[in-house]
Structure formats: C-alpha cells, structure tokens
Design an enzyme around this catalytic site. Sequence first.
Site, PDB file in Angstrom:
ATOM      1  N   CYS A 288      37.370 -10.277 -11.988  1.00  0.00           N
ATOM      2  CA  CYS A 288      38.060  -9.016 -11.725  1.00  0.00           C
ATOM      3  C   CYS A 288      39.329  -9.314 -10.940  1.00  0.00           C
ATOM      4  CB  CYS A 288      37.157  -8.073 -10.924  1.00  0.00           C
ATOM      5  SG  CYS A 288      36.712  -8.691  -9.277  1.00  0.00           S
TER       6      CYS A 288
ATOM      7  N   HIS B 148      37.502 -17.929  -2.460  1.00  0.00           N
ATOM      8  CA  HIS B 148      38.244 -17.246  -3.529  1.00  0.00           C
ATOM      9  C   HIS B 148      39.728 -17.204  -3.170  1.00  0.00           C
ATOM     10  CE1 HIS B 148      39.678 -14.413  -6.368  1.00  0.00           C
ATOM     11  NE2 HIS B 148      39.264 -13.290  -5.812  1.00  0.00           N
TER      12      HIS B 148
ATOM     13  N   CYS C  59      44.054 -11.473  -9.060  1.00  0.00           N
ATOM     14  CA  CYS C  59      43.054 -12.551  -9.084  1.00  0.00           C
ATOM     15  C   CYS C  59      42.985 -13.319 -10.405  1.00  0.00           C
ATOM     16  CB  CYS C  59      41.681 -12.015  -8.709  1.00  0.00           C
ATOM     17  SG  CYS C  59      41.646 -11.184  -7.100  1.00  0.00           S
TER      18      CYS C  59
END
Length: 392
Positions: A377, A345, A92
């Site tokens: 994260c 996301h 990510c």
Amino acid sequence: MEEAVFIDGLRTPNGRAHFEKGWFRKLRPDELLTKVYDALFERNKAVKPEDVDAVLVGSANISGMQNDIGRLAWLAGGYPESVGTNTLTNQCPSGMAATMHAARAIMCGEADIMIAAGVEDMEKVGMGANMDFPPRLMERYNIMDIPMGATAEKVAEQYNVAREDMDNMAIWSNKKACEARDAGKFANEIVPVMGHDMEGNEFLVDKDQWIRDKMDPEKMAAMQSPFKPGGVVTAATSSPLTQGACALLMMSRKKADELGLSYTYKYSAGVFAACDPTVMGIGPIVAVKKLFEKTGLGPDDMGAVELNEAFGSQALACIRELKLDKDNAPFDKVNQWGGALALGHPLGESGARILVTLLNVLKTDCPDAKYGLASLCGGFGNTAAVLVEKVS
C-alpha cells in the site's frame, strides 16, 4: 515482446531512522545508494556502468537530500554522466514503480539493461517533509483521516481486525526475521555497510537494525495507541521509521544470454491501482485483485508472497480479503522471512526491497514454485502489485 529478467538485487541493511541511535545516522541517502550500486557492479562484472540504459530511482519524499536523488546520487557516486536517470515518486510503492517502468522499457524493446532502485532516509527527510496539501483536498476528505496512523485505525475498525491478532502478527514477523537472519538467508541480498553504534564507534553493519530478538506479549498488550484515544494500533504493530536503499539489475533475456549471465525469474506482470486515501492500507486488495483478473491466476498459484507490513491492521485485512494465507500468523506463504514490522519500512525503498526478498525466498525456499507475488500500500491510496515468474 522481449522478456525482462532479474539478474540481481541488493540492498543495504535497514537502519533505524534516528539522529542519535540510527546506525546510518552519519550517512546520506545518496551514499547508501552508491554502496548498493558499487556492490551490484562488483557482483556482475560483465555489466559496465556505461552500458546501462537508464537508472530509475523511487523515493516517497523527493525533497532535501532526496531531491532528484536518482540523478544526483548517480553522479555523486562517480558513475558515467552519459547514463540517463529518472527520480520518481509513488509514495511507498515508489521502488516498485521504478521496477515496473524498467521492466516495461525492456519488454517494449526500448532498453536492454536497466537499474531500478528505491531509497529513503526517514530521519534526514521526514515523512511529509515540505509537503503543501491542496486546500481543496479538505473539501473532499477530513484531513485528520489522511495521516498513516489514522488510516490504520480506520482499517482495523472497518475490517474487524483484533488487537490480539495484530500483536500476534508482530511477534511472528520478528520471530521469522530473526530465524532468517540467523540462518544467513539475507546474506545474498544485503550489502554490508560501515555504520556507527549508539556510542559512536564505527562497525560493519550486515543486518537490519529493527529486528527484535525478543517480544514481550504482556508489554505489547499494555501499549497505548498514539493515533487514537482507545485505539488498537500501537508502535509494536506499526512499521518503524527506517533508512535504507535497494537496487535491482534487470535485462532483456537476449542481452543476459549474450553476456553469459544467469537468471531464474522474470517480470511477468504488474499493475498500479488506488483506493480511498483514508484507508490507504487496503490498497493491495485492489491491486492484487486487478493483477489476478488480468493474468487469470489466483492465490493458490503463488509459491511465495511478499506483502509490505505498513501496519498489522492493514496487512491482516489484505491477507484475509485476498485469501493469500491463513487468517492469522504464522503464515505459510506470506512474508516467510518476516516483514516490515520487523525489518523496517524505508518508504520508497520498500517496493524494491520486497521484490528482492521475494526473489531470494523463491530461489532458496520455494525452488519449484512458478510464481511469486509482491504488493504494498502507499500514502494517499497509491498501491501496486507485481507478479514474478520462473523462467522456462
């Protein structure tokens, strides 16, 4: 040491990653990147593509359509063969990692003009696509604790994050995103892209697909966790599967002045860090503490904070442990225009996206603030944090 300043940052709208309902289902991730590059050069005519020192592109899953997407998307977009590229993955934080490496190249004097980008299409290249986990990993961890949903449930339990607080955060994330969208606050960062509605009609997409205009608390309370029997993490408090691309134009301050370009913020500091992959969501706690220790700054010094909301449980745990804001939403500093629970996301894109949004929040809503913070994260415990500073 050179100063690395942010000249501009743009992103596509975030689309739903669904083969029938996604507005960008007929576009490839490389095409989304091209839309962002085109707009970046159109808005900054003093910068020529051939003068870019390198293009760094982060993506969580660099296989299939995203295999070496940094190079292939650049070439497919018709851009100069002479410009070097680098595709990188940090899960990510990939888009943030690209930004950090670009800034460091500038600060070290190795480059004058850099593009840092992030992209992910979670429909065409699914999460974990083509991954072959090392068998030895199972000797160290329970493999069933590694998937993202399982980590979110574990964080909720370890950090005593209540289901009601997560639901409340999701409601406020969407509410703030709606308010920002309706006020036109995303207009400076979103590149309109032609997409297709659910009936197949072509239309110009200029807003994020996932933002929910209405959230029903009763329906949310009745939802079951798909990750654990009797669990507390639901689809409403999890970031949705998304498609999107984002890019930042960065320069040495000297080059920006030479070209007559304006800028307001610079890259001040950044760190990579990591944590136990079975509680990967607490990564920002580790990264931000490390960043604060290195800079001597703290939460009170931050004018705005962008913290990626992978899950409500991990975002709340991080906010509370770091004392970034109040214990519960609505927050004053964190995700002032909503977060990933509302905006989506797209994995490797999000690290770049939250930086672009942070820069716009600071300039629009916190013009007197000296510092802004972005962190997120990542899968397998990857994490990163970046500090941006107003140029003096």
